[in-house]
Write a protein that holds these residues in place. Structure first.
Motif, mmCIF file in Angstrom:
data_model
loop_
_atom_site.group_PDB
_atom_site.id
_atom_site.type_symbol
_atom_site.label_atom_id
_atom_site.label_comp_id
_atom_site.label_asym_id
_atom_site.label_seq_id
_atom_site.Cartn_x
_atom_site.Cartn_y
_atom_site.Cartn_z
ATOM 1 N N ASP A 175 0.833 -1.203 0.000
ATOM 2 C CA ASP A 175 0.000 0.000 0.000
ATOM 3 C C ASP A 175 0.868 1.254 0.000
ATOM 4 N N LYS A 206 -6.996 -2.065 -5.382
ATOM 5 C CA LYS A 206 -7.955 -1.513 -4.419
ATOM 6 C C LYS A 206 -8.893 -2.561 -3.844
ATOM 7 N N ASN A 212 -5.571 1.286 -0.371
ATOM 8 C CA ASN A 212 -6.282 2.546 -0.615
ATOM 9 C C ASN A 212 -5.351 3.701 -0.964
ATOM 10 N N ASN A 213 -4.028 3.454 -0.906
ATOM 11 C CA ASN A 213 -3.080 4.550 -1.102
ATOM 12 C C ASN A 213 -2.127 4.335 -2.270
#
Length: 417
Positions: A175, A206, A212-213
């Motif tokens: 991530d 995702k 999420n990053n």
């Protein structure tokens, strides 16, 4: 969408008669040596052309495929290897049916040189092959901006090991990492392919890996998304893909995975965790070896796919320069027009005057949805080229995702079985 056979074949049957088809070739003496047609390349265009030459020509022609690899790995659906929904094995096809069912001779090597005067190919295995008609269906090749290591910065635009290399790099991401892909200037193989890849990778990071990053960048040499613009614009916005058009790759550093590119005449650099550079493309090397290219592509007669530079040599699939899309389904369709034209020529029959080709493509945009686009091309005698007769498209849906496998399955069967 099912792969359809060329209507030109039905027209051809009217000339020669189905009941005695090719028992004696019209216009040729019965004791004439059987014509030998050599096809270089065993992908969607080459395998289809060889198959239909034997299906339609029977014992009146001998057909040989020269293909380096004993197994063909389909680029169609290969982006689904990146998210784990397919494997290279799932997309691998052998040539057993072409040999056993249709009597096609297979030679697994490459061509070193083409003697057009004596119609002879010198092969890398030390042998030579004579031909009466030669079909070049070897796909495309790359124009790299510099000599970087493609095992470190994979293009993954020829399926097989390259796809697995890119998958391993994506699987190793954590991530916050960055995935950057570049798209070459058109024309290139599979127009929607890069855009679907960006969607598949963004969705995988995702929704499968739960990141999420992560950042997904797309640098496009073209001024806009070249196909299905509405669909991919919406999906890029949904996934947060950063899309930058009108960029030109000028250097690739494989040791640091750093991309140097120009945007608005300004030189910039970007280092990424995973760098997927899809280089600019040109006709396969055999086209240049045979000297049937003008620039990066091979000009042909759309009625037959015969070279306008050298008679008796035909170019189908990605290497042709007609303006039709460079895609597996289109190559399959061109192959049938070419096969029909070769048989007509051998039989002294006029070429079919109104050929049509069609190309369909389903593009996965996630692990559950796919969009589609299709186009039918027809010959325009006034312009002496293939033009779009009609086209259609469909937005991403789960229904289209299921249909994608029916479409690809039909195409695989029509080509290799």
């Amino acid at each position: 969408m099912k792969t359809t056979h060329s209507n030109s074949r039905r027209n051809f049957m009217k000339f020669v008669g189905a009941s005695s088809l090719f028992a004696v070739t019209p216009g040729m003496a019965a004791d004439t040596t059987t014509p030998h047609i050599v096809v270089v390349g065993g992908g969607f265009s080459g395998a289809t052309c060889a198959k239909y030459l034997k299906m339609w020509g029977g014992s009146s022609v001998n057909v040989t495929i020269i293909e380096a690899n004993p197994t063909y790995v389909s680029p169609i659906l290969s982006n689904l290897v990146l998210n784990g929904q397919k494997t290279i094995s799932d997309l691998s096809f052998t040539y057993g049916d072409l040999s056993s069912k249709y009597g096609i001779n297979m030679i697994h090597t490459t061509v070193d040189s083409v003697d057009k005067n004596n119609q002879t190919l010198a092969l890398a295995n030390g042998s030579s092959v004579k031909y009466d008609k030669l079909v070049l269906a070897a796909g495309m090749d790359f124009i790299q901006v510099n000599d970087y290591d493609i095992t470190k910065v994979p293009h993954a635009w020829k399926a097989g090991e390259q796809i697995d290399l890119l998958k391993a790099q994506i699987d190793a991401m954590v991530d916050g990492d960055t995935f950057t892909m570049t798209i070459p200037p058109a024309p290139y193989r599979c127009p929607p392919g890069p855009y679907e890849r960006a969607c598949v990778v963004a969705d995988y990071l995702k929704n499968n890996k739960g990141f999420n990053n992560c950042k997904v960048n797309v640098f496009d040499a073209n001024a806009n998304i070249t196909i299905e613009e509405e669909t991919f614009t919406a999906k890029f916005a949904e996934y947060g893909v950063v899309y930058t058009p009108s960029t030109t790759v000028t250097n690739v550093d494989d040791s640091t995975r750093t991309l140097t590119y120009t945007e608005n005449d300004e030189s910039k650099t970007l280092t990424s965790t995973v760098l997927n550079v899809i280089p600019k493309q040109k006709a396969a090397s055999i086209v240049f070896t045979a000297g049937v290219n003008t620039g990066n592509w091979a000009p042909i007669n759309p009625l037959s796919y015969e070279s306008v530079l050298t008679s008796g040599i035909y170019i189908i699939g990605d290497s042709q320069g007609t303006g039709q899309p460079k895609a597996g389904h289109m190559g399959n369709s061109e192959a049938k027009v070419c096969a029909d034209a070769i048989l007509r020529t051998l039989n002294g029959v006029t070429l079919y005057a109104s050929p049509k080709t069609n190309s369909a493509c389903y593009s996965p945009t996630s692990s559950t949805e796919a969009s589609w686009i299709t186009a039918v091309f027809k010959y325009d005698a006034n312009e002496n080229k293939m033009v779009i007769a009609n086209k259609g498209s469909g937005a991403p849906s789960t229904s289209n995702y299921g249909k994608m496998f029916s479409w690809s399955g039909n195409l695989f069967t029509d080509t290799f079985s």
